[in-house]
Design an enzyme around this catalytic site. Structure first.
Site, PDB file in Angstrom:
ATOM      1  N   LYS A  46      -3.860  -8.401  -7.871  1.00 42.27           N
ATOM      2  CA  LYS A  46      -3.074  -7.167  -7.771  1.00 42.27           C
ATOM      3  C   LYS A  46      -2.705  -6.808  -6.336  1.00 42.27           C
ATOM      4  CE  LYS A  46      -2.805  -7.339 -11.673  1.00 42.27           C
ATOM      5  NZ  LYS A  46      -1.463  -7.729 -12.136  1.00 42.27           N
ATOM      6  N   SER A  47      -2.774  -7.838  -5.484  1.00 45.99           N
ATOM      7  CA  SER A  47      -2.437  -7.604  -4.080  1.00 45.99           C
ATOM      8  C   SER A  47      -1.074  -8.173  -3.729  1.00 45.99           C
ATOM      9  CB  SER A  47      -3.510  -8.250  -3.189  1.00 45.99           C
ATOM     10  OG  SER A  47      -4.772  -7.731  -3.508  1.00 45.99           O
ATOM     11  N   THR A  49       0.140 -11.319  -5.394  1.00 48.37           N
ATOM     12  CA  THR A  49       0.062 -12.771  -5.556  1.00 48.37           C
ATOM     13  C   THR A  49       1.425 -13.365  -5.933  1.00 48.37           C
ATOM     14  OG1 THR A  49      -2.018 -12.254  -6.658  1.00 48.37           O
ATOM     15  CG2 THR A  49      -1.349 -14.580  -6.623  1.00 48.37           C
ATOM     16  N   HIS A 113      -8.162 -16.692  -6.382  1.00 45.28           N
ATOM     17  CA  HIS A 113      -8.539 -15.269  -6.363  1.00 45.28           C
ATOM     18  C   HIS A 113      -9.972 -15.013  -5.882  1.00 45.28           C
ATOM     19  CE1 HIS A 113      -4.939 -13.654  -7.985  1.00 45.28           C
ATOM     20  NE2 HIS A 113      -5.157 -13.843  -9.254  1.00 45.28           N
ATOM     21  N   ARG A 137      -4.175  -5.990   0.126  1.00 48.92           N
ATOM     22  CA  ARG A 137      -3.549  -4.687  -0.186  1.00 48.92           C
ATOM     23  C   ARG A 137      -4.634  -3.622  -0.159  1.00 48.92           C
ATOM     24  NH1 ARG A 137      -0.621  -3.376  -6.061  1.00 48.92           N
ATOM     25  NH2 ARG A 137       0.579  -1.560  -5.350  1.00 48.92           N
ATOM     26  N   PHE A 236      11.637  -5.778  -5.229  1.00 49.95           N
ATOM     27  CA  PHE A 236      11.071  -5.339  -6.508  1.00 49.95           C
ATOM     28  C   PHE A 236      12.188  -5.299  -7.572  1.00 49.95           C
ATOM     29  CE2 PHE A 236       9.545  -2.094  -9.502  1.00 49.95           C
ATOM     30  CZ  PHE A 236       8.259  -2.554  -9.735  1.00 49.95           C
ATOM     31  N   MET A 239      13.292  -8.825  -8.574  1.00 52.61           N
ATOM     32  CA  MET A 239      12.272  -9.535  -9.352  1.00 52.61           C
ATOM     33  C   MET A 239      12.140  -8.929 -10.745  1.00 52.61           C
ATOM     34  SD  MET A 239       9.364 -10.604  -6.547  1.00 52.61           S
ATOM     35  CE  MET A 239       8.167 -11.128  -7.759  1.00 52.61           C
ATOM     36  N   LYS A 267       4.909  -0.661 -10.695  1.00 51.59           N
ATOM     37  CA  LYS A 267       5.570   0.308  -9.815  1.00 51.59           C
ATOM     38  C   LYS A 267       5.863  -0.295  -8.441  1.00 51.59           C
ATOM     39  CE  LYS A 267       4.157   4.974 -11.180  1.00 51.59           C
ATOM     40  NZ  LYS A 267       3.360   6.133 -10.747  1.00 51.59           N
ATOM     41  N   GLY A 268       4.964  -1.147  -7.976  1.00 51.77           N
ATOM     42  CA  GLY A 268       5.165  -1.793  -6.679  1.00 51.77           C
ATOM     43  C   GLY A 268       5.198  -0.820  -5.514  1.00 51.77           C
TER      44      GLY A 268
END
Ligand code: A3P
Length: 307
Positions: A46-47, A49, A113, A137, A236, A239, A267-268
């Site tokens: 969740k950083s 990847t 990870h 992050r 964002f 993508m 949400k990014g």
């Protein structure tokens, strides 16, 4: 997924839903197929990847990102997973990674990870050293993003309330273990070890200049136009519009469903944690995680409203 039991191995908690200790202990990790021309994206989940995988594969187009047998990208730490405990397409993918990883043609783009003690030493220190891009992050947004991601997995996700999740995250009793152990471990390595550090929040602030740094690191210089083009493809919005990247390559992509949007490109943002943490949770998290990260010299951006 019901609540799980945990074992401690090599400074990390692991859930017995995915791993077993004997499998770790029996792994001859120095025999893993490692190649100096591999590129590995390293993150705590969740950083960013997939954001970085998309960027690297757009900058350097000769890389092999998928394992042909699964048509999915390769998360190397799957080599540690116990496929006899897993089920469905995920178990098939783990089996295929174990069986065919060494047949994947070079140059490979892989991801990982776990902290560095779970990689063969010569991959980051020795003569077989490859290029590693480590994306980190701020842990509050990571904590929120992973919690909401687990919720989208239904019965395959971890069964926590938000209050339970925050505690479990601080204790490192979550799917990929302690965030702190991960980022502190990787922070010991730098450019002299072929490890480039990139922050999610810097990608948010100035994606183009981060991509220029990554291109330099990978020895693939780009013209101004090429860099503009890759930057545009990695926003964002682009993508999310494209989505095919996640649908094709993610462990959970199914090739056509719109749920990959909700799962991966939620949400990014920087600072969404404020919509979830209570004041008390935030204070505890600062004491347990944020301040301890700072003691290790790690600074993260938690809020962009003052920038
Ligand atoms: P959120 O859940 O906060 O939206 P990973 O690939 O490591 O699982 O990371 C997923 C997180 O990265 C998600 O965070 C996702 O929205 C964010 N992300 C992915 N691509 C992004 C992009 N192009 N711009 C901003 N954030 C992005």
């Amino acid at each position: 997924m019901a609540k799980q039991s945990w074992f401690f191995y090599n400074r990390l908690y692991f859930s017995d839903a995915f791993y077993n200790k004997q499998l770790f202990e029996s792994q001859a990790i120095d025999e893993w197929d490692i190649r100096p021309d591999d590129i590995v994206v390293v993150t705590y989940p969740k950083s960013g990847t997939y954001w970085m995988l998309k960027a690297v594969s757009s900058l350097k187009t000769d890389l092999n990102l998928i394992l042909p047998q699964t048509e999915r990208s390769v998360r190397i730490d799957m080599l540690y997973e116990d496929d006899t405990h897993l089920s469905g397409s995920y178990a098939e993918r783990v089996k295929a990674v174990k069986k065919f990883f060494h047949e994947m043609p070079s140059p490979r783009l892989l991801y990982f990870h776990l902290p560095p003690q779970f990689l063969p030493r010569k991959w980051i220190e020795g003569e077989k050293k490859c290029k590693v891009i480590c994306v980190s992050r701020n842990p509050k947004d990571v904590c929120v993003s992973e919690y909401l991601f687990q919720k989208t997995l239904g019965e395959h996700g971890m069964d926590f309330t938000w209050d339970e999740w925050v505690i479990a995250f601080m204790e490192g009793k979550v799917r990929f273990g302690s965030w702190l152990e991960n980022v502190v471990g990787w922070n010991r390595y730098g450019l002299k070890d072929n490890v480039l550090h990139v922050r999610f929040e810097d990608m948010k602030k100035d994606l183009r200049s981060v991509l220029a740094t990554v291109a330099d690191f990978l020895d693939c210089p780009k013209t101004k136009e090429e860099l503009d083009n890759v930057t545009e493809r990695c926003t964002f919005t682009s993508m999310r519009k494209g989505q095919e990247f996640y649908q094709k390559y993610s462990p959970f992509g199914d090739g056509n469903s719109s749920c990959s949007e909700k799962r991966h490109l939620r949400k990014g943002q920087v600072g969404d944690w404020k919509n979830h943490f209570t004041v008390a949770q935030n204070e505890l998290f600062d004491a347990e995680i944020t301040q301890r990260a700072e003691q290790h010299g790690l600074k993260f951006v938690y809020d962009t409203s003052n920038e």
